[in-house]
Design an enzyme around this catalytic site. Structure first.
Site, PDB file in Angstrom:
ATOM      1  N   ASP A  96       0.854  -1.196   0.000  1.00 54.76           N
ATOM      2  CA  ASP A  96       0.000   0.000   0.000  1.00 54.76           C
ATOM      3  C   ASP A  96       0.887   1.242   0.000  1.00 54.76           C
ATOM      4  O   ASP A  96       2.118   1.157  -0.137  1.00 54.76           O
ATOM      5  CB  ASP A  96      -1.033  -0.054   1.159  1.00 54.76           C
ATOM      6  CG  ASP A  96      -0.434   0.257   2.532  1.00 54.76           C
ATOM      7  OD1 ASP A  96       0.782   0.525   2.635  1.00 54.76           O
ATOM      8  OD2 ASP A  96      -1.201   0.234   3.513  1.00 54.76           O
ATOM      9  N   HIS A  97       0.256   2.402   0.200  1.00 53.06           N
ATOM     10  CA  HIS A  97       0.975   3.682   0.137  1.00 53.06           C
ATOM     11  C   HIS A  97       1.953   3.860   1.296  1.00 53.06           C
ATOM     12  O   HIS A  97       2.792   4.741   1.258  1.00 53.06           O
ATOM     13  CB  HIS A  97      -0.055   4.819   0.152  1.00 53.06           C
ATOM     14  CG  HIS A  97      -0.978   4.736   1.334  1.00 53.06           C
ATOM     15  ND1 HIS A  97      -2.004   3.810   1.388  1.00 53.06           N
ATOM     16  CD2 HIS A  97      -1.005   5.399   2.511  1.00 53.06           C
ATOM     17  CE1 HIS A  97      -2.634   3.928   2.547  1.00 53.06           C
ATOM     18  NE2 HIS A  97      -2.043   4.881   3.250  1.00 53.06           N
ATOM     19  N   CYS A 123       3.024  -2.990   4.006  1.00 47.58           N
ATOM     20  CA  CYS A 123       2.169  -1.840   4.319  1.00 47.58           C
ATOM     21  C   CYS A 123       2.918  -1.024   5.369  1.00 47.58           C
ATOM     22  O   CYS A 123       4.108  -1.268   5.606  1.00 47.58           O
ATOM     23  CB  CYS A 123       0.766  -2.274   4.764  1.00 47.58           C
ATOM     24  SG  CYS A 123       0.659  -3.095   6.356  1.00 47.58           S
ATOM     25  N   GLY A 124       2.270  -0.075   5.985  1.00 47.48           N
ATOM     26  CA  GLY A 124       2.983   0.788   6.923  1.00 47.48           C
ATOM     27  C   GLY A 124       3.655   0.008   8.038  1.00 47.48           C
ATOM     28  O   GLY A 124       4.832   0.196   8.337  1.00 47.48           O
ATOM     29  N   THR A 125       2.880  -0.866   8.663  1.00 49.17           N
ATOM     30  CA  THR A 125       3.427  -1.696   9.745  1.00 49.17           C
ATOM     31  C   THR A 125       3.735  -3.121   9.309  1.00 49.17           C
ATOM     32  O   THR A 125       4.427  -3.846  10.026  1.00 49.17           O
ATOM     33  CB  THR A 125       2.405  -1.799  10.895  1.00 49.17           C
ATOM     34  OG1 THR A 125       1.205  -2.364  10.352  1.00 49.17           O
ATOM     35  CG2 THR A 125       2.113  -0.442  11.508  1.00 49.17           C
ATOM     36  N   GLY A 126       3.157  -3.549   8.225  1.00 50.39           N
ATOM     37  CA  GLY A 126       3.236  -4.956   7.800  1.00 50.39           C
ATOM     38  C   GLY A 126       2.146  -5.798   8.453  1.00 50.39           C
ATOM     39  O   GLY A 126       1.926  -6.948   8.074  1.00 50.39           O
ATOM     40  N   ILE A 127       1.450  -5.200   9.410  1.00 52.43           N
ATOM     41  CA  ILE A 127       0.483  -5.983  10.201  1.00 52.43           C
ATOM     42  C   ILE A 127      -0.841  -6.180   9.449  1.00 52.43           C
ATOM     43  O   ILE A 127      -1.298  -7.306   9.270  1.00 52.43           O
ATOM     44  CB  ILE A 127       0.244  -5.322  11.579  1.00 52.43           C
ATOM     45  CG1 ILE A 127       1.552  -5.315  12.389  1.00 52.43           C
ATOM     46  CG2 ILE A 127      -0.833  -6.079  12.354  1.00 52.43           C
ATOM     47  CD1 ILE A 127       1.468  -4.510  13.695  1.00 52.43           C
ATOM     48  N   GLY A 128      -1.437  -5.086   9.010  1.00 53.55           N
ATOM     49  CA  GLY A 128      -2.742  -5.199   8.348  1.00 53.55           C
ATOM     50  C   GLY A 128      -2.690  -6.084   7.111  1.00 53.55           C
ATOM     51  O   GLY A 128      -3.579  -6.910   6.872  1.00 53.55           O
ATOM     52  N   HIS A 169      10.639 -23.617   9.381  1.00 55.52           N
ATOM     53  CA  HIS A 169       9.682 -24.296  10.272  1.00 55.52           C
ATOM     54  C   HIS A 169       8.223 -24.118   9.896  1.00 55.52           C
ATOM     55  O   HIS A 169       7.406 -24.978  10.190  1.00 55.52           O
ATOM     56  CB  HIS A 169       9.863 -23.793  11.710  1.00 55.52           C
ATOM     57  CG  HIS A 169      11.174 -24.177  12.311  1.00 55.52           C
ATOM     58  ND1 HIS A 169      11.513 -23.885  13.609  1.00 55.52           N
ATOM     59  CD2 HIS A 169      12.239 -24.832  11.797  1.00 55.52           C
ATOM     60  CE1 HIS A 169      12.726 -24.343  13.864  1.00 55.52           C
ATOM     61  NE2 HIS A 169      13.200 -24.912  12.779  1.00 55.52           N
ATOM     62  N   ARG A 225       8.356 -33.306  12.537  1.00 65.00           N
ATOM     63  CA  ARG A 225       7.627 -32.472  13.513  1.00 65.00           C
ATOM     64  C   ARG A 225       7.189 -31.143  12.895  1.00 65.00           C
ATOM     65  O   ARG A 225       6.093 -30.660  13.175  1.00 65.00           O
ATOM     66  CB  ARG A 225       8.442 -32.262  14.789  1.00 65.00           C
ATOM     67  CG  ARG A 225       9.682 -31.410  14.670  1.00 65.00           C
ATOM     68  CD  ARG A 225      10.399 -31.321  16.037  1.00 65.00           C
ATOM     69  NE  ARG A 225      11.443 -30.315  16.056  1.00 65.00           N
ATOM     70  CZ  ARG A 225      12.642 -30.454  15.479  1.00 65.00           C
ATOM     71  NH1 ARG A 225      12.944 -31.565  14.830  1.00 65.00           N
ATOM     72  NH2 ARG A 225      13.546 -29.491  15.560  1.00 65.00           N
ATOM     73  N   HIS A 226       8.004 -30.596  12.024  1.00 62.02           N
ATOM     74  CA  HIS A 226       7.626 -29.327  11.391  1.00 62.02           C
ATOM     75  C   HIS A 226       6.508 -29.544  10.368  1.00 62.02           C
ATOM     76  O   HIS A 226       5.558 -28.763  10.299  1.00 62.02           O
ATOM     77  CB  HIS A 226       8.840 -28.681  10.718  1.00 62.02           C
ATOM     78  CG  HIS A 226       9.909 -28.314  11.701  1.00 62.02           C
ATOM     79  ND1 HIS A 226       9.653 -27.558  12.815  1.00 62.02           N
ATOM     80  CD2 HIS A 226      11.234 -28.625  11.746  1.00 62.02           C
ATOM     81  CE1 HIS A 226      10.765 -27.403  13.507  1.00 62.02           C
ATOM     82  NE2 HIS A 226      11.743 -28.050  12.881  1.00 62.02           N
TER      83      HIS A 226
HETATM   84  C1  RB5 Z   1      -2.156   2.873   6.165  1.00 62.01           C
HETATM   85  O1  RB5 Z   1      -2.162   4.178   6.639  1.00 62.01           O
HETATM   86  C2  RB5 Z   1      -1.759   1.905   7.272  1.00 62.01           C
HETATM   87  O2  RB5 Z   1      -2.817   1.707   8.131  1.00 62.01           O
HETATM   88  C3  RB5 Z   1      -1.304   0.588   6.679  1.00 62.01           C
HETATM   89  O3  RB5 Z   1      -0.243   0.812   5.822  1.00 62.01           O
HETATM   90  C4  RB5 Z   1      -0.834  -0.455   7.665  1.00 62.01           C
HETATM   91  O4  RB5 Z   1       0.067   0.048   8.581  1.00 62.01           O
HETATM   92  C5  RB5 Z   1      -1.888  -1.241   8.312  1.00 62.01           C
HETATM   93  O5  RB5 Z   1      -1.645  -2.203   9.045  1.00 62.01           O
END
Ligand code: RB5
Length: 147
Positions: free
Chosen positions: A8-9, A65-70, A98, A133-134
Site C-alpha cells: 500500500d501507500h 504496508c505501513g506496519t506490515g500488520i494489516g 519451520h 515435527r515441522h
Molecule cells: C495505512 O495508513 C496503514 O494503516 C497501513 O499501511 C498499515 O500500517 C496497516 O496495518
C-alpha cells in the site's frame, strides 16, 4: 525464481528497495502494488498478490504496508497463504524452515533492527525443513482454516 509483490501507500519506498534487490539477484518480480503516495487499502493489495500467487508459477510473495500488520493479517485470511511478519533475520530464516511461509511481509514505517533487505535475503536463502515435527505442525496449522 519468480516473486509476486504488493504494497500500500505506507511502503512504496521499501517495496522499491526490495524489488531492486530481487532484480539484482536475477529474481523476476511481478510488482502489483501502488507506486504512489495516494491512499489504497491494504486488504485489496493482499488479495491482489495472494490471488496471483495461488494461480501458480511463483516461488513466494512479498507484502508491505505501513506496519506490515494489516496486510499480513489480510493475507492469512486467504486459504493456502502462510504470511510471516518477521522481526529480524533469525525469524525470517526460521519461518521458511519451520512454517514454510509462502509470503513474507514488511512494514515500510517500521524501524527494523536489521536492514529489511537482509531480512528478505535470510528468508530466500533458507530451506524449508522436511523434518516430521515441522511438517506435522504445518498440517495442523493449515487444518485450522477449516475450523
Ligand atoms: C495505512 O495508513 C496503514 O494503516 C497501513 O499501511 C498499515 O500500517 C496497516 O496495518
Amino acid at each position: 525464481m519468480r516473486v509476486v509483490m504488493a504494497n500500500d501507500h505506507g511502503a512504496v519506498e521499501l517495496a522499491e528497495r526490495l524489488a531492486g534487490y530481487l532484480e539484482g539477484r536475477g529474481i523476476s518480480v511481478d510488482w502489483l502494488g501502488t507506486k504512489t503516495a495516494d491512499s489504497v487499502d491494504y486488504p485489496d493489495m493482499a488479495k491482489l498478490a495472494c490471488s496471483k500467487y495461488l494461480e501458480g508459477g511463483y516461488d513466494f510473495g512479498i507484502l508491505c504496508c505501513g506496519t506490515g500488520i494489516g496486510i499480513s493479517i489480510s493475507a492469512n485470511k486467504i486459504h493456502g497463504i502462510r504470511c510471516a511478519l518477521p522481526q529480524n533475520c533469525y525469524a525470517a530464516e526460521k519461518t521458511k524452515e519451520h512454517n514454510h511461509a509462502n509470503f513474507i511481509a514488511f512494514g515500510g514505517r517500521i524501524d527494523y533492527p536489521e536492514d529489511p533487505v537482509r531480512i528478505l535475503q535470510a528468508y530466500i536463502d533458507a530451506a524449508p525443513s522436511t523434518e516430521g515435527r515441522h511438517v506435522n505442525r504445518i498440517a495442523k496449522m493449515m487444518a485450522l482454516e477449516e475450523t
